[in-house]
Design an enzyme around this catalytic site. Sequence first.
Site, PDB file in Angstrom:
ATOM      1  N   ARG A 236      15.879  52.788  32.887  1.00  0.00           N
ATOM      2  CA  ARG A 236      14.909  51.973  32.153  1.00  0.00           C
ATOM      3  C   ARG A 236      14.489  52.744  30.910  1.00  0.00           C
ATOM      4  NH1 ARG A 236      16.314  48.134  34.463  1.00  0.00           N
ATOM      5  NH2 ARG A 236      15.175  46.756  35.858  1.00  0.00           N
ATOM      6  N   HIS A 284      21.110  46.724  26.926  1.00  0.00           N
ATOM      7  CA  HIS A 284      20.681  46.540  28.328  1.00  0.00           C
ATOM      8  C   HIS A 284      21.616  45.582  29.084  1.00  0.00           C
ATOM      9  CE1 HIS A 284      17.047  46.541  31.278  1.00  0.00           C
ATOM     10  NE2 HIS A 284      18.200  46.472  31.922  1.00  0.00           N
TER      11      HIS A 284
HETATM   12  N1  LIG Z   1      20.712  48.980  32.788  1.00  0.00           N
HETATM   13  C1  LIG Z   1      20.984  48.072  33.693  1.00  0.00           C
HETATM   14  O1  LIG Z   1      21.707  47.102  33.438  1.00  0.00           O
HETATM   15  C2  LIG Z   1      20.449  48.251  35.083  1.00  0.00           C
HETATM   16  C3  LIG Z   1      20.966  47.438  36.109  1.00  0.00           C
HETATM   17  C4  LIG Z   1      20.502  47.652  37.413  1.00  0.00           C
HETATM   18  C5  LIG Z   1      19.572  48.652  37.679  1.00  0.00           C
HETATM   19  N2  LIG Z   1      19.093  49.415  36.670  1.00  0.00           N
HETATM   20  C6  LIG Z   1      18.109  50.491  36.962  1.00  0.00           C
HETATM   21  O2  LIG Z   1      18.687  51.402  37.888  1.00  0.00           O
HETATM   22  C7  LIG Z   1      17.646  51.856  38.758  1.00  0.00           C
HETATM   23  C8  LIG Z   1      18.230  52.446  40.024  1.00  0.00           C
HETATM   24  O3  LIG Z   1      18.792  51.429  40.847  1.00  0.00           O
HETATM   25  P1  LIG Z   1      19.236  51.697  42.371  1.00  0.00           P
HETATM   26  O4  LIG Z   1      19.630  50.402  42.931  1.00  0.00           O
HETATM   27  O5  LIG Z   1      20.203  52.818  42.444  1.00  0.00           O
HETATM   28  O6  LIG Z   1      17.833  52.196  42.990  1.00  0.00           O
HETATM   29  P2  LIG Z   1      17.566  52.880  44.394  1.00  0.00           P
HETATM   30  O7  LIG Z   1      18.672  52.563  45.356  1.00  0.00           O
HETATM   31  O8  LIG Z   1      16.162  52.557  44.762  1.00  0.00           O
HETATM   32  O9  LIG Z   1      17.695  54.459  44.071  1.00  0.00           O
HETATM   33  C9  LIG Z   1      16.748  55.153  43.338  1.00  0.00           C
HETATM   34  C10 LIG Z   1      17.080  56.640  43.393  1.00  0.00           C
HETATM   35  O10 LIG Z   1      16.169  57.343  42.571  1.00  0.00           O
HETATM   36  C11 LIG Z   1      15.580  58.404  43.333  1.00  0.00           C
HETATM   37  N3  LIG Z   1      14.204  58.664  42.902  1.00  0.00           N
HETATM   38  C12 LIG Z   1      13.184  57.780  42.751  1.00  0.00           C
HETATM   39  N4  LIG Z   1      12.072  58.422  42.342  1.00  0.00           N
HETATM   40  C13 LIG Z   1      12.407  59.736  42.231  1.00  0.00           C
HETATM   41  C14 LIG Z   1      11.692  60.896  41.858  1.00  0.00           C
HETATM   42  N5  LIG Z   1      10.388  60.852  41.536  1.00  0.00           N
HETATM   43  N6  LIG Z   1      12.339  62.074  41.850  1.00  0.00           N
HETATM   44  C15 LIG Z   1      13.656  62.152  42.210  1.00  0.00           C
HETATM   45  N7  LIG Z   1      14.399  61.082  42.565  1.00  0.00           N
HETATM   46  C16 LIG Z   1      13.766  59.883  42.572  1.00  0.00           C
HETATM   47  C17 LIG Z   1      15.589  57.913  44.770  1.00  0.00           C
HETATM   48  O11 LIG Z   1      15.437  58.987  45.670  1.00  0.00           O
HETATM   49  P3  LIG Z   1      15.497  58.757  47.275  1.00  0.00           P
HETATM   50  O12 LIG Z   1      16.947  58.422  47.560  1.00  0.00           O
HETATM   51  O13 LIG Z   1      15.101  60.049  47.839  1.00  0.00           O
HETATM   52  O14 LIG Z   1      14.581  57.607  47.569  1.00  0.00           O
HETATM   53  C18 LIG Z   1      16.951  57.215  44.816  1.00  0.00           C
HETATM   54  O15 LIG Z   1      17.974  58.151  45.077  1.00  0.00           O
HETATM   55  C19 LIG Z   1      16.797  50.592  38.967  1.00  0.00           C
HETATM   56  O16 LIG Z   1      15.488  50.918  39.370  1.00  0.00           O
HETATM   57  C20 LIG Z   1      16.834  49.937  37.592  1.00  0.00           C
HETATM   58  O17 LIG Z   1      15.723  50.344  36.828  1.00  0.00           O
HETATM   59  C21 LIG Z   1      19.513  49.233  35.380  1.00  0.00           C
END
Ligand SMILES: NC(=O)c1ccc[n+]([C@@H]2O[C@H](COP(=O)([O-])OP(=O)(O)OC[C@H]3O[C@@H](n4cnc5c(N)ncnc54)[C@H](OP(=O)(O)O)[C@@H]3O)[C@@H](O)[C@H]2O)c1
Length: 321
Positions: A236, A284
């Site tokens: 983000r 994006h």
């Molecule tokens: N650009 C685009 O088109 C697009 C598309 C889709 C998503 N996204 C972004 O990608 C993000 C990630 O998606 P996802 O599905 O992979 O999410 P997810 O499965 O919830 O994974 C989030 C990861 O971030 C880690 N994390 C969260 N807070 C943290 C912190 N304070 N310190 C260290 N690690 C932290 C989590 O750790 P734990 O495993 O320990 O919980 C987890 O490994 C979304 O939230 C969204 O903003 C962007």
Amino acid sequence: MNKGALALLVHGGTENWSPQRWKARFDEVCPDRSVLLLPDASSDPAEVHYAAVWKPHPGELAAFPNLRVIFNLGAGVDALMADRSLPDVPLVRVAVTDLTARMTEYVVLHVLMHHRQEPYLRESQREKRWAPKSQWAAGAVTVGIMGLGTLGADAADALRRLGFRVVGWSRSPKQIEGVTCFHGKLQLDAFLGRINILVCLLPLTLNTRQILNRGLFEKLNRTSPLGAPVVINAGRGGLQNEADILQCLDDGTLGGASLDVYATEPLPVDSPFWTHPKVVLTPHNAADTDPDEISKYVAEQIRRFEAGGALENVVDRNRGY
Ligand SMILES: NC(=O)c1ccc[n+]([C@@H]2O[C@H](COP(=O)([O-])OP(=O)(O)OC[C@H]3O[C@@H](n4cnc5c(N)ncnc54)[C@H](OP(=O)(O)O)[C@@H]3O)[C@@H](O)[C@H]2O)c1
């Protein structure tokens, strides 16, 4: 039995977020349920049991007194978390193979683009200059992935299979084959010290806002054939300090950046990112949400929920993701 209605609140503003397109898809996958495209003055808010949303306006969801589940039509829920009146019902986010595969494509594409010196080669082509620079093996480069969730873990695996050294960082400890995993604030510096190409796939939360800043960039590794490290952010825009990125690109702290997300979207026309020679910019769309896939995912979750089963990918509101 009269099934509760599904309300659609879609405010994306781009082709992929055409509300009519989403309505047509949901009508198809929920044939025995009324699908309301809001705002709809003739609908009764009390009939709504489910809401499928993308960037609803703050307060919009509080209008439904009998809401049972909110389905966010994307992976990131930061926009919803900012709504203080969000009803206290399960909030489900998207985690599907289709979206994960799209993000992995983006990450692999951009890691390879920097690793294979594509910005330099395109510039040479424009100038009709035959000037190859020596190329190094993938194994000479360490890619670090911030966020080892659904998206980060898949991208890490694909990069590892291409031969890159891969390290990852998450909040809680992880074990991923072939990936050296770090976690928590205490291990952040050790993680950063190894990285030549940094990929950010963190969610935007109170703990991660502006985590991509000068202090962090200065801790990245500069000893690979790439020289200055590269940052790739597809999480983000709120994760990055944009003034720091620009300054670090200009003073050589960073060698390049691939950015898909921005503090303000659409990116303003006067943003220096548009024309910066070291920036590879996308609007994006690293991983678009596909209405066909996601409507099926939501319909299946509702079916299971109504049959007494558990919802999947429910957001932990205390963590914020
Ligand atoms: N650009 C685009 O088109 C697009 C598309 C889709 C998503 N996204 C972004 O990608 C993000 C990630 O998606 P996802 O599905 O992979 O999410 P997810 O499965 O919830 O994974 C989030 C990861 O971030 C880690 N994390 C969260 N807070 C943290 C912190 N304070 N310190 C260290 N690690 C932290 C989590 O750790 P734990 O495993 O320990 O919980 C987890 O490994 C979304 O939230 C969204 O903003 C962007």
